[in-house]
Design a protein around this motif. Structure first.
Motif, mmCIF file in Angstrom:
data_model
loop_
_atom_site.group_PDB
_atom_site.id
_atom_site.type_symbol
_atom_site.label_atom_id
_atom_site.label_comp_id
_atom_site.label_asym_id
_atom_site.label_seq_id
_atom_site.Cartn_x
_atom_site.Cartn_y
_atom_site.Cartn_z
ATOM 1 N N GLY A 1 27.661 34.991 45.563
ATOM 2 C CA GLY A 1 28.037 35.703 44.349
ATOM 3 C C GLY A 1 27.819 37.198 44.444
ATOM 4 N N ARG A 2 26.865 37.628 45.265
ATOM 5 C CA ARG A 2 26.628 39.067 45.438
ATOM 6 C C ARG A 2 27.515 39.680 46.515
ATOM 7 N N LEU A 3 27.708 38.947 47.619
ATOM 8 C CA LEU A 3 28.439 39.523 48.749
ATOM 9 C C LEU A 3 29.950 39.522 48.564
ATOM 10 N N GLN A 4 30.498 38.470 47.930
ATOM 11 C CA GLN A 4 31.957 38.400 47.834
ATOM 12 C C GLN A 4 32.560 39.551 47.035
ATOM 13 N N PRO A 5 32.044 39.893 45.843
ATOM 14 C CA PRO A 5 32.609 41.065 45.134
ATOM 15 C C PRO A 5 32.486 42.347 45.945
ATOM 16 N N ALA A 6 31.374 42.516 46.666
ATOM 17 C CA ALA A 6 31.196 43.729 47.473
ATOM 18 C C ALA A 6 32.219 43.790 48.601
ATOM 19 N N LEU A 7 32.470 42.640 49.238
ATOM 20 C CA LEU A 7 33.446 42.610 50.331
ATOM 21 C C LEU A 7 34.845 42.919 49.823
ATOM 22 N N TRP A 8 35.240 42.275 48.721
ATOM 23 C CA TRP A 8 36.582 42.515 48.189
ATOM 24 C C TRP A 8 36.734 43.946 47.701
ATOM 25 N N ALA A 9 35.690 44.513 47.106
ATOM 26 C CA ALA A 9 35.760 45.905 46.649
ATOM 27 C C ALA A 9 35.934 46.844 47.843
#
Length: 438
Positions: free
Chosen positions: A40-48
């Protein structure tokens, strides 16, 4: 031999590059099974990060003209793909419903319709007994699924912005969509030709509301000759159907207007909703075996695109993931082994056959060589006559033959770029929504 990469892409590879971005995407998404909180923390950061890199690079992309010229073919391929999917959905429902729930649920011995013997399934079960459990666990793991392959291809197409693959990105996207549509049509023809029992015999009863009895077509042309050797021998001898259609309860016939011709094909029931489209959305993967695997076809086409356009270690990894996906399809009884094997070689052959739409070959260089061959005799004569102006004019024609067509205005290019980015974001959301469960 891997395709040559421009200097800009080589510089990006030095600090990570497309391969690491693809590996990071699959790895981070797999964390949803292992550590949901970290995912939940890494996926938004990767997509951003990926979105920011794309938006930053887009204004400096030099081939928007080529992208605009490729757009009509891409839209045509999209329409072709949607038509193929619609045809497939109708056919999936037909092969699942035409024989009735009785065929799926029981045979003459009052047992579930037996799946076909599959030596691939036997092999995997035998390996489970002999391999270390850590390896068996890895083979069972849901490392990559359908929407991952679709997203990997989208990443490959957008890498044209960074000169990692030959542009236009819509060129390879058109080839991908067209090849997949052809593969889907061939698949539909194949599983319509012979209805095979599902590897999961409980599927139809748990998923579908379909009539218990077979359709009148099946009653006349199949059911009487399905198990009785004397009946089969007689129909072979006469080469003519002789059984009468049995008197079953009249089937439900909704008001579908101009689409009423689909009623006999889809066999709806009162609880299936008001429209034919609502019914088709429930078709899913069907409850008869669908020769060949659509999941594996998508995986193979993605791997072929990466291999031709980019190459490198990441393409080898994607091919291993394709094999992993294929054995999982067999292991989890979504398909028989033959479905996955056929999907692999059909996908490879179809991709090889559609190189006329997009390929890594330098078409500009090919046009210049063709023009040079055309003016070759004139160049020789001009050289003999020492006509420098004629030589200069002929060489200028050769150079112009390899140049792109007249450029579009900056306003058109910016509007198109913004539209494409918005369209792709919407497509990504639809991919996650509609394809995450296969």
């Amino acid at each position: 031999m891997p395709p040559p990469r421009p200097a800009a892409c080589r510089r990006s590879l030095a600090v990570g590059g497309l391969g690491l971005a693809a590996a990071a995407y699959v790895g981070v998404d797999h964390l949803s099974h292992m550590s949901p909180s970290l995912h939940g923390r890494l996926q938004p950061a990767l997509w951003a990060t990926l979105a920011l890199a794309t938006a930053t690079r887009a204004p400096f992309y030099r081939r928007w003209d080529a992208e605009i010229r490729a757009a009509p073919k891409f839209l045509a391929a999209m329409i072709f793909m949607l038509a193929a999917l619609l045809c497939e959905a109708v056919s999936v429902r037909f092969v699942s419903a035409v024989l009735g729930l009785q065929w799926h649920r029981s045979n003459i011995n009052n047992r579930s319709t037996a799946p076909l013997p599959d030596t691939g399934q036997w092999l995997l079960l035998a390996l489970n007994e002999r391999l270390p459990q850590a390896i068996v666990g890895l083979l069972r793991a849901r490392i990559i699924t359908l929407h991952h392959y679709l997203m990997l291809f989208i990443m490959l197409g957008f890498s044209a912005l960074f000169d990692c693959i030959k542009g236009p990105g819509l060129g390879i996207a058109t080839r991908y969509m067209f090849t997949m549509a052809v593969g889907r049509f061939l698949r539909t023809i194949t599983f319509l030709a012979t209805i095979l029992p599902s590897a999961r015999p409980w599927c139809a009863e748990s998923r579908y509301r379909i009539p218990e009895h077979p359709h009148a077509w099946a009653q006349k042309y199949y059911a009487p000759y399905a198990s009785d050797p004397r009946a089969i021998r007689r129909v072979i001898l006469w080469d003519m159907p002789y059984a009468a259609v049995q008197d079953y309860t009249v089937e439900y016939r909704p008001e579908w207007g101009q689409m009423s011709f689909l009623i006999d094909i889809l066999r709806p029931t009162a609880g299936d909703g008001p429209s034919w489209y609502h019914l088709l959305k429930k078709a899913s993967g069907g409850c008869s075996d669908l020769m060949y695997s659509g999941h594996v076809l998508v995986a193979v086409l993605t791997a072929m695109a990466w291999t031709e356009a980019y190459g490198g270690w990441i393409s080898v990894v994607i091919w291993f993931l394709v094999l992993h996906s294929a054995q999982r399809e067999i292991r989890e009884r979504h398909h028989y082994s033959v479905d996955c094997i056929v999907a692999i070689y059909v996908g490879i052959l179809l991709w090889r056959m559609t190189g006329f739409i997009w390929s890594m070959r330098d078409s500009d260089r090919a046009r210049r060589l063709a023009k040079l061959e055309e003016v070759q005799n004139k160049l020789f004569r001009a050289a003999k006559d020492s006509d420098i102006d004629e030589i200069r004019g002929l060489l200028n024609e050769v150079e112009l033959a390899g140049l792109a067509k007249k450029a579009f205005s900056r306003h058109v290019i910016l509007s198109f770029a913004a539209s494409m980015i918005i369209f792709t974001l919407l497509f990504v959301l639809l991919t996650f929504t509609l394809a995450s469960d296969g």
